[in-house]
Scaffold this motif. Structure first.
Motif, PDB file in Angstrom:
ATOM      1  N   LEU A 167       0.840  -1.040   0.134  1.00  0.00           N
ATOM      2  CA  LEU A 167       0.207  -0.009   0.046  1.00  0.00           C
ATOM      3  C   LEU A 167       0.828   1.275   0.185  1.00  0.00           C
ATOM      4  N   MET A 168       0.368   2.263  -0.728  1.00  0.00           N
ATOM      5  CA  MET A 168       0.951   3.815  -0.655  1.00  0.00           C
ATOM      6  C   MET A 168       0.160   4.372   0.080  1.00  0.00           C
ATOM      7  N   SER A 169       0.772   5.559   0.626  1.00  0.00           N
ATOM      8  CA  SER A 169       0.189   6.406   1.708  1.00  0.00           C
ATOM      9  C   SER A 169      -1.000   7.191   0.698  1.00  0.00           C
ATOM     10  N   TRP A 170      -1.901   7.753   1.531  1.00  0.00           N
ATOM     11  CA  TRP A 170      -3.011   8.562   0.931  1.00  0.00           C
ATOM     12  C   TRP A 170      -2.704  10.035   0.782  1.00  0.00           C
ATOM     13  N   HIS A 171      -2.908  10.513  -0.226  1.00  0.00           N
ATOM     14  CA  HIS A 171      -2.801  12.070  -0.294  1.00  0.00           C
ATOM     15  C   HIS A 171      -4.068  12.511  -0.828  1.00  0.00           C
ATOM     16  N   ASN A 172      -4.386  13.901  -0.521  1.00  0.00           N
ATOM     17  CA  ASN A 172      -5.776  14.503  -1.054  1.00  0.00           C
ATOM     18  C   ASN A 172      -5.937  14.679  -2.472  1.00  0.00           C
ATOM     19  N   VAL A 173      -4.592  14.261  -3.331  1.00  0.00           N
ATOM     20  CA  VAL A 173      -4.552  14.554  -4.770  1.00  0.00           C
ATOM     21  C   VAL A 173      -5.147  13.097  -5.432  1.00  0.00           C
ATOM     22  N   HIS A 174      -5.190  12.086  -4.503  1.00  0.00           N
ATOM     23  CA  HIS A 174      -6.006  10.866  -4.961  1.00  0.00           C
ATOM     24  C   HIS A 174      -7.476  11.164  -5.189  1.00  0.00           C
ATOM     25  N   PHE A 175      -7.929  12.192  -4.708  1.00  0.00           N
ATOM     26  CA  PHE A 175      -9.442  12.614  -4.935  1.00  0.00           C
ATOM     27  C   PHE A 175     -10.609  11.299  -4.645  1.00  0.00           C
ATOM     28  N   LYS A 176     -10.229  10.663  -3.496  1.00  0.00           N
ATOM     29  CA  LYS A 176     -11.041   9.556  -3.137  1.00  0.00           C
ATOM     30  C   LYS A 176     -12.468   9.945  -2.914  1.00  0.00           C
ATOM     31  N   THR A 177     -13.171   9.058  -3.483  1.00  0.00           N
ATOM     32  CA  THR A 177     -14.748   9.109  -3.139  1.00  0.00           C
ATOM     33  C   THR A 177     -15.511   7.714  -3.289  1.00  0.00           C
ATOM     34  N   PHE A 178     -16.476   7.521  -2.541  1.00  0.00           N
ATOM     35  CA  PHE A 178     -17.399   6.356  -2.590  1.00  0.00           C
ATOM     36  C   PHE A 178     -18.566   6.725  -3.175  1.00  0.00           C
ATOM     37  N   CYS A 179     -19.042   5.989  -4.162  1.00  0.00           N
ATOM     38  CA  CYS A 179     -20.247   6.058  -4.980  1.00  0.00           C
ATOM     39  C   CYS A 179     -21.211   5.106  -4.455  1.00  0.00           C
ATOM     40  N   GLU A 180     -22.225   5.396  -4.150  1.00  0.00           N
ATOM     41  CA  GLU A 180     -23.332   4.473  -3.626  1.00  0.00           C
ATOM     42  C   GLU A 180     -24.914   4.792  -3.954  1.00  0.00           C
ATOM     43  N   CYS A 181     -25.703   4.089  -2.918  1.00  0.00           N
ATOM     44  CA  CYS A 181     -27.012   4.394  -3.089  1.00  0.00           C
ATOM     45  C   CYS A 181     -27.590   5.640  -3.207  1.00  0.00           C
ATOM     46  N   LYS A 182     -27.107   6.675  -2.789  1.00  0.00           N
ATOM     47  CA  LYS A 182     -27.569   8.077  -2.876  1.00  0.00           C
ATOM     48  C   LYS A 182     -27.444   8.858  -4.063  1.00  0.00           C
ATOM     49  N   ASP A 183     -26.471   7.849  -4.744  1.00  0.00           N
ATOM     50  CA  ASP A 183     -25.869   8.535  -6.225  1.00  0.00           C
ATOM     51  C   ASP A 183     -26.590   8.236  -7.453  1.00  0.00           C
ATOM     52  N   TRP A 184     -27.072   7.051  -7.184  1.00  0.00           N
ATOM     53  CA  TRP A 184     -28.047   6.694  -8.295  1.00  0.00           C
ATOM     54  C   TRP A 184     -28.708   5.131  -8.038  1.00  0.00           C
ATOM     55  N   ASP A 185     -29.630   4.904  -8.595  1.00  0.00           N
ATOM     56  CA  ASP A 185     -30.707   3.687  -8.276  1.00  0.00           C
ATOM     57  C   ASP A 185     -29.778   2.581  -8.977  1.00  0.00           C
ATOM     58  N   SER A 186     -29.495   1.467  -8.442  1.00  0.00           N
ATOM     59  CA  SER A 186     -29.092   0.290  -9.250  1.00  0.00           C
ATOM     60  C   SER A 186     -29.906  -0.652  -9.867  1.00  0.00           C
ATOM     61  N   LYS A 187     -29.230  -1.341 -10.638  1.00  0.00           N
ATOM     62  CA  LYS A 187     -30.234  -2.329 -11.490  1.00  0.00           C
ATOM     63  C   LYS A 187     -30.331  -3.718 -10.949  1.00  0.00           C
ATOM     64  N   TRP A 188     -29.155  -3.828 -10.086  1.00  0.00           N
ATOM     65  CA  TRP A 188     -28.989  -5.101  -9.258  1.00  0.00           C
ATOM     66  C   TRP A 188     -29.960  -5.343  -8.343  1.00  0.00           C
ATOM     67  N   PRO A 189     -30.591  -6.473  -8.162  1.00  0.00           N
ATOM     68  CA  PRO A 189     -31.507  -6.711  -7.021  1.00  0.00           C
ATOM     69  C   PRO A 189     -30.930  -6.606  -5.570  1.00  0.00           C
ATOM     70  N   GLU A 190     -29.724  -7.128  -5.641  1.00  0.00           N
ATOM     71  CA  GLU A 190     -28.868  -7.121  -4.451  1.00  0.00           C
ATOM     72  C   GLU A 190     -28.686  -5.840  -3.874  1.00  0.00           C
ATOM     73  N   ASP A 191     -28.081  -4.888  -4.959  1.00  0.00           N
ATOM     74  CA  ASP A 191     -27.932  -3.477  -4.489  1.00  0.00           C
ATOM     75  C   ASP A 191     -29.285  -3.013  -3.880  1.00  0.00           C
ATOM     76  N   ARG A 192     -30.339  -3.018  -4.428  1.00  0.00           N
ATOM     77  CA  ARG A 192     -31.484  -2.528  -3.965  1.00  0.00           C
ATOM     78  C   ARG A 192     -31.931  -2.913  -2.609  1.00  0.00           C
ATOM     79  N   GLU A 193     -31.695  -4.285  -2.342  1.00  0.00           N
ATOM     80  CA  GLU A 193     -31.831  -4.518  -0.867  1.00  0.00           C
ATOM     81  C   GLU A 193     -31.112  -3.902   0.017  1.00  0.00           C
ATOM     82  N   TRP A 194     -29.756  -3.893  -0.505  1.00  0.00           N
ATOM     83  CA  TRP A 194     -28.567  -3.303   0.511  1.00  0.00           C
ATOM     84  C   TRP A 194     -28.995  -1.659   0.874  1.00  0.00           C
ATOM     85  N   CYS A 195     -29.624  -1.179  -0.417  1.00  0.00           N
ATOM     86  CA  CYS A 195     -29.869   0.379  -0.083  1.00  0.00           C
ATOM     87  C   CYS A 195     -31.136   0.431   0.703  1.00  0.00           C
TER      88      CYS A 195
END
Length: 516
Positions: free
Chosen positions: A470-498
């Motif tokens: 692993l390398m260290s994290w820096h803000n220029v990695h621009f990390k983010t996590f895209c999940e339920c609040k960002d769009w509705d998934s087509k996978w039934p498994e995602d919809r249950e999780w959401c």
């Protein structure tokens, strides 16, 4: 080493240099060369050793991915808004299963197991007779449709397709998620479909990454057995050419089905697609990219370009994706239920080699329709981490340039692992651990040669380490996590999780679409 070559540890990768003029295909130290000519090239080795903050600003990969970045902005100090607004749509390459086998696309590299999208590079453009004297072609065609790389649609900021170059499997995973390292990581390597002048920015790559984790109660993942058998075939051929005995261990997921009969029919009718006679030292489209970038200023260098047929930019497939994904989900669920019935009723609740073989025979894995984006099915989620980084093997392409996307490997790392059986993981590890350098190789010809650290108990492989630390994290990695609040998934498994409203429960107590 006895052969006068040097094995560089990850902390010394920045010492690797190549001085082969315009012959980057002979640069043994650069394991990825990205052989494609989308109007950019590579000028140096970008590897840096950054396990802590000593590097300052950098975006070396891999890194630890943290779900806390997915909180709503203003609710957590690490929150970073996901700007993506839709799923990554993926459409298949025109490469069939038989064409990949005929093109020798399944290889065991020093650092990973690989599936390439087969290409041909010509030393003499006059030998390139497809109508465009560009020097590179994809060796897969569909009559009436032409040739097309696999392609995937990134959201927000990328108006064109990314095209599939090759797939690597590392064990264990290179990235971690909230400190957890997985048993393996599949990396689908892509290049941008338009030139730098069209995109408005130079030198971009894209990698979609999928974890794999072994569970004792998991059914063998059908596509993984299918490709493991091809790597075993490659292993057998290399050992035979080197005059070595075959590996003594068997694998219950591999046995002849209909492939031999089908090959005989193809040979008689000459219906299989034969690769043009060109240069095969470059394996992948990525190799061409790094080749051109490395030697763009060399006086004897001329750019190698890829011919991208119009089919690569054809409109998106007219397909009911909701129905298709629901069908895939139901099919995998039914297969898992079948496996557990067989395991409970006929094998005393245990996984045995006999059960593994019977299960595969029942599903006839060699005969299931091939899909080059197979990891995107097994993972059963649309949600992912995104960040800006680099390659994880030399030359570690990804030199951070302020206020631009230039010099970036755009990572999309799926949130869930594919569930596989421990017997499958064991075979992936063994294939890397027991690698023999092919006949004709400049390094350790016909000798054991792997970049992995291997721990054995006698002849049994206990652990294989073929991942960059692993390398260290820096803000220029621009990390983010895209999940339920960002769009509705087509996978039934995602919809249950959401449906889990509490974000802390969703992120940490029940982080996956299974196991609760």
């Amino acid at each position: 080493r006895p052969d006068q070559f040097i094995d560089y540890a990850p902390q010394n990768w920045n010492d690797i240099s190549c001085n082969e003029g315009s012959k980057l295909d002979e640069c043994l130290g650069y394991r990825d060369k990205w052989e494609t000519g989308r109007d950019w090239s590579i000028t140096k080795n970008y590897c840096r050793w950054c396990p802590d903050k000593r590097c300052g600003r950098h975006h070396q990969s891999p890194i630890d991915l943290k779900r806390e970045v997915g909180f709503e902005p203003g609710t957590h100090e690490s929150a970073n808004e996901c700007i993506d607004v839709h799923w990554m749509k993926y459409e298949d390459s025109f490469c069939t299963w038989d064409q990949l086998i005929d093109a020798d696309a399944f290889t065991i590299e020093r650092h990973a197991l690989r599936i390439s999208q087969p290409i041909t590079v010509y030393d003499n453009f006059n030998d390139d007779t497809d109508g465009v004297r560009d020097g590179v072609t994809l060796n897969c065609r569909i009559p009436g449709k032409g040739s097309r790389f696999g392609r995937i649609d990134y959201s927000k900021g990328f108006s064109q397709w990314w095209h599939l170059s090759h797939i690597d499997i590392h064990t264990p995973s290179e990235h971690t998620q909230d400190g957890k390292r997985y048993d393996a990581e599949i990396q689908l390597q892509h290049f941008y479909s338009v030139t730098a002048s069209q995109a408005g920015v130079n030198n971009e790559m894209g990698t979609v990454s999928v974890f794999m984790q072994a569970y004792e109660d998991a059914a063998p993942y059908r596509y993984l057995d299918k490709i493991i058998c091809q790597w075993r075939r490659k292993e057998y051929e290399v050992r035979k050419e080197c005059g070595l005995d075959p590996i003594e261990t068997s694998y219950p997921g591999c046995f002849p089905l209909k492939r031999n009969l089908r090959r005989k029919v193809q040979e008689v009718n000459a219906t299989s697609t034969n690769a043009p006679k060109g240069r095969s030292k470059f394996q992948t489209a990525q190799d061409v990219i790094l080749h051109n970038y490395q030697f763009k200023d060399h006086p004897n260098h001329s750019n190698v370009k890829i011919f991208m047929e119009e089919s690569n930019w054809a409109p998106a497939e007219d397909k009911d994706w909701d129905a298709w994904i629901a069908e895939q989900s139901q099919k995998m669920q039914q297969e898992e239920e079948l496996y557990h019935r067989m395991r409970t009723m006929d094998h005393g609740g245990n996984h045995t080699d006999q059960l593994h073989q019977q299960f595969r025979q029942l599903l006839e894995y060699d005969e299931i329709e091939w899909f080059n984006y197979w990891p995107m099915l097994g993972v059963r989620t649309e949600y992912y981490f995104r960040y800006s980084g680099s390659q994880t093997i030399p030359p570690c392409y990804g030199n951070f340039v302020s206020d631009t996307r230039e010099g970036t490997n755009h990572w999309r790392v799926m949130k869930d692992p594919i569930r596989i059986h421990p017997r499958q993981l064991q075979e992936l590890q063994r294939l890397i651990a027991d690698r023999i350098s092919p006949k004709g190789s400049l390094v350790s010809e016909c000798q054991p040669d792997t970049a992995a650290k291997v721990q054995r108990d006698g002849n049994k492989v206990i652990e294989v380490q073929a991942a960059r630390p692993l390398m260290s994290w820096h803000n220029v990695h621009f990390k983010t996590f895209c999940e339920c609040k960002d769009w509705d998934s087509k996978w039934p498994e995602d919809r249950e999780w959401c449906k889990i409203d509490n974000i802390n429960e969703r992120f940490y107590d029940k982080p996956y679409n299974f196991g609760w």
